[in-house]
Write a protein that holds these residues in place. Structure first.
Motif, PDB file in Angstrom:
ATOM      1  N   PRO A   1      -6.191  -8.836   5.413  1.00  0.00           N
ATOM      2  CA  PRO A   1      -6.731  -7.492   5.660  1.00  0.00           C
ATOM      3  C   PRO A   1      -5.617  -6.444   5.748  1.00  0.00           C
ATOM      4  CG  PRO A   1      -7.808  -9.094   7.074  1.00  0.00           C
ATOM      5  CD  PRO A   1      -6.670  -9.813   6.417  1.00  0.00           C
TER       6      PRO A   1
ATOM      7  N   THR B   1      -4.702  -2.877   7.192  1.00  0.00           N
ATOM      8  CA  THR B   1      -5.190  -2.027   8.282  1.00  0.00           C
ATOM      9  C   THR B   1      -4.379  -0.743   8.363  1.00  0.00           C
ATOM     10  OG1 THR B   1      -3.759  -3.121   9.899  1.00  0.00           O
ATOM     11  CG2 THR B   1      -5.969  -4.014   9.599  1.00  0.00           C
TER      12      THR B   1
ATOM     13  N   SER C   1      -9.904  -1.087   8.623  1.00  0.00           N
ATOM     14  CA  SER C   1      -9.464  -2.333   7.996  1.00  0.00           C
ATOM     15  C   SER C   1     -10.245  -2.578   6.714  1.00  0.00           C
ATOM     16  CB  SER C   1      -9.655  -3.504   8.956  1.00  0.00           C
ATOM     17  OG  SER C   1      -9.313  -4.726   8.325  1.00  0.00           O
TER      18      SER C   1
END
Length: 616
Positions: A398, A400, A415
């Motif tokens: 992910p 972010t 995210s």
């Protein structure tokens, strides 16, 4: 039949009822539109006066109709009404749209010393009432100097009262967080005619990151009521400041030199009556803003994300991949996008962590910062080119992004979530090593930077001549001539540099031609001031350089006297003086000029400079 008759009767009644509602709405529509377009304001010529002074109180009603409503006047019992109400109307058509205004004015004199409030003027529009702001008038006891002015002694016309021209800085907020955007506007307020201005000191603003907004080259003049007094207002500078440290930070003052025209006549007139007044003297005045203290608080530590990197503002964050199913050696694009308002120019985009079996190239970065709206906004993006070399399912961690919103006073984290890329096909057995970190252009150049070494070649004889030939000898002679010419030119240039007056005289024609060329390019420009500024510069700089006159000594009487000493005919001197006066007037009077008028002025300027050059 009875049922049908009743149904038809009811339908007719409903139809008439609907038509009545439509008719009533159409009758009320003009009044509703009128109510939305009506404006009301009240102002005075000054809000602090001596007990023996008089001042003007005005009420202005404006709208998009000539049928303007009547005004309910406030109580004026604390003042003597020396004149009024005097009514004046004004109708304007701008781009086909009509606006009109009606002004009621009174000449008042205070009855006593103290603070007095002029109440609200009102307008009744159906069920709506418009009100003006109340105005507080401060009356002080008349001084002996003020009484002498009333007896007939002349007032010093070379002094501009401090309340007539001043510079004011306003901030969007005085309490802010570290890195928060604060808008600062520097406005010039004036009640007298301003001819020109020049910036003497620009605020340094230590402790801030600053971004200037884009403003028109020629400031737009607007009307604004401040403490009950009507001013012309010009926005000179607008800047966004971002504090880089906490505590009490000071915004430096801005200093501007203003040249204003002070009317020579004593009778009081409207602010705009003297705009085209030929009589009056030019007076310079230095104005500056007051210091402003801002209280800057640190960003809260509570709730601060680990990946927070200093982004403050309001942002939108998004991550996109063009496809989630791919083949071996097939290119895939991953794009990280950020947009919003705040300290976006200082914000760094988060980096994507790509699995090692996917070949990646240096991301293509782009940025677009806008400085045209009420605050600094913009967008940033990073585009990754990914080429998987082996099949399988790859998981991109992910991505972010965290920022602090100063309005909501809390942190936010956006995210992308985990991105899965499914790669099918068969891995190819190539000797190509992974090329992560190379750009696309560098990859293309890898195949051409090492060339094949030729093992055989053929040598050709150049010449049978000796070392000294006619070409070589001619080259030596040519070099000596060039060097001699350079020494002569350098000596002449040194003499010119030592004689400033001679240098100015020598280059006066070229400089005038340069300004005339700039004026020629601005003939079709919407802003006429650019054209007349170039013509004025060509005429004035030509005579200044030819006669070695300093800018501070340049005036029409001085120029006429100097040209007369050069035995220049009187008609040429008069033509020059009239032309420079006309350009000076048109530059600041905002009088529209056609392209034909400007071409005629340009030809006159060229002609008079040519005539002057014959005698100078």
């Amino acid at each position: 039949m009875i049922i049908n008759y009743k149904t038809q009767n009811i339908s007719i009644k409903n139809a008439w009822h609907g038509l009545a509602l439509i008719f009533a709405f159409m009758m009320l529509l003009p009044s509703l539109v009128l109510a939305q377009n009506i404006g009301l304001k009240a102002f005075v010529s000054k809000n602090k006066i001596a007990s023996d002074e008089r001042f003007q109180y005005s009420i202005e009603v404006s709208g998009k109709s000539t049928s303007l409503p009547d005004v309910n006047l406030p109580n004026l019992n604390d003042f003597y009404v020396l004149s009024g109400p005097n009514t004046s109307t004004n109708i304007q058509y701008v781009n086909g749209a009509m606006t009109s205004s009606k002004t009621l004015s009174f000449v008042l004199k205070p009855r006593d010393v103290g603070q007095f409030k002029i109440g609200r003027a009102t307008i009744s529009l159906d069920d709506k009432t418009l009100e003006s702001e109340p105005i507080v008038i401060t009356v002080v006891k008349a001084s002996p100097a003020s009484q002498k002015k009333q007896t007939g002694k002349k007032q010093n016309s070379s002094v501009i009262p401090s309340g007539d021209i001043f510079l004011r800085a306003t901030v969007s907020k005085k309490n802010a967080f570290l890195g928060e955007q604060i808008i600062v506007q520097y406005k010039l307020y004036f009640k007298t005619q301003v001819r020109t201005y020049e910036l003497e000191k620009n605020p340094a603003n230590t402790g801030f990151w600053t971004e200037d907004f884009e403003l028109p080259q020629r400031p737009v003049i607007e009307s604004q009521i401040l403490n009950g007094v009507n001013y012309n207002v010009a926005l000179l500078k607008k800047v966004a400041v971002f504090p880089t440290r906490v505590g009490k930070l000071e915004l430096d003052p801005m200093v501007v030199n203003v040249e204003a025209i002070v009317a020579s006549r004593r009778n009081r007139r409207s602010l705009f009556d003297s705009f085209f007044e030929p009589s009056g003297r030019s007076v310079r005045k230095k104005v500056s803003t007051k210091k402003i203290i801002l209280n800057i608080s640190p960003l809260p530590q509570k709730g601060q994300p680990k990946d927070f990197d200093g982004a403050v503002g309001s942002y939108r964050f998004d991550v996109k991949i063009n496809k989630r199913e791919s083949q071996v050696n097939e290119a895939t694009t991953l794009k990280i996008m950020l947009s919003g308002s705040g300290n976006i120019k200082l914000v760094k985009l988060p980096e994507a962590i790509i699995p090692p079996d996917i070949e990646q190239y240096a991301p293509k970065l782009s940025s677009n910062i806008s400085k045209k709206s009420g605050k600094i906004t913009g967008s940033k993006s990073a585009e990754y080119l990914l080429i998987p070399r082996v099949p399988g399912t790859f998981k991109i961690k992910p991505i972010t992004f965290s920022y602090f919103d100063p309005i909501k006073k809390k942190y936010f984290t956006k995210s992308s979530g985990q991105i899965n890329l499914n790669v099918t096909g068969t891995a190819t057995n190539t000797n190509t090593a992974p090329m992560a970190g190379f750009s696309r252009k560098e990859v293309i150049l890898l195949g051409s930077d090492i060339r094949f070494i030729k093992e055989q070649t053929t040598f050709h004889k150049i010449s049978d001549d000796g070392y000294i030939s006619m070409k070589l000898l001619g080259g030596f002679i040519f070099a000596i001539l060039i060097f001699t010419g350079f020494l002569f030119w350098d000596d002449r240039r040194a003499k010119l540099d030592g004689n400033i007056a001679l240098k100015r005289n020598r280059y006066a024609g070229k400089l005038a031609a340069k300004f005339l060329s700039a004026a020629s390019k601005n003939v079709n420009h919407e802003d006429d001031a650019l054209f007349y500024r170039s013509i004025n510069a060509a005429l004035s700089k030509f005579v200044q350089d030819k006669l070695n006159i300093e800018l501070t000594d340049f005036s029409i009487p001085n120029v006429k006297q100097a040209l007369t000493k050069k035995e220049i005919p009187e008609e040429i001197i008069s033509e020059y003086a009239d032309l420079i006066s006309e350009c000076d007037f048109r530059q600041f009077a905002s009088v529209g000029s056609s392209d034909e008028d400007k071409k005629l002025i340009l030809e006159k300027a060229r002609s008079v400079i040519t005539k002057l050059e014959k005698y100078m």
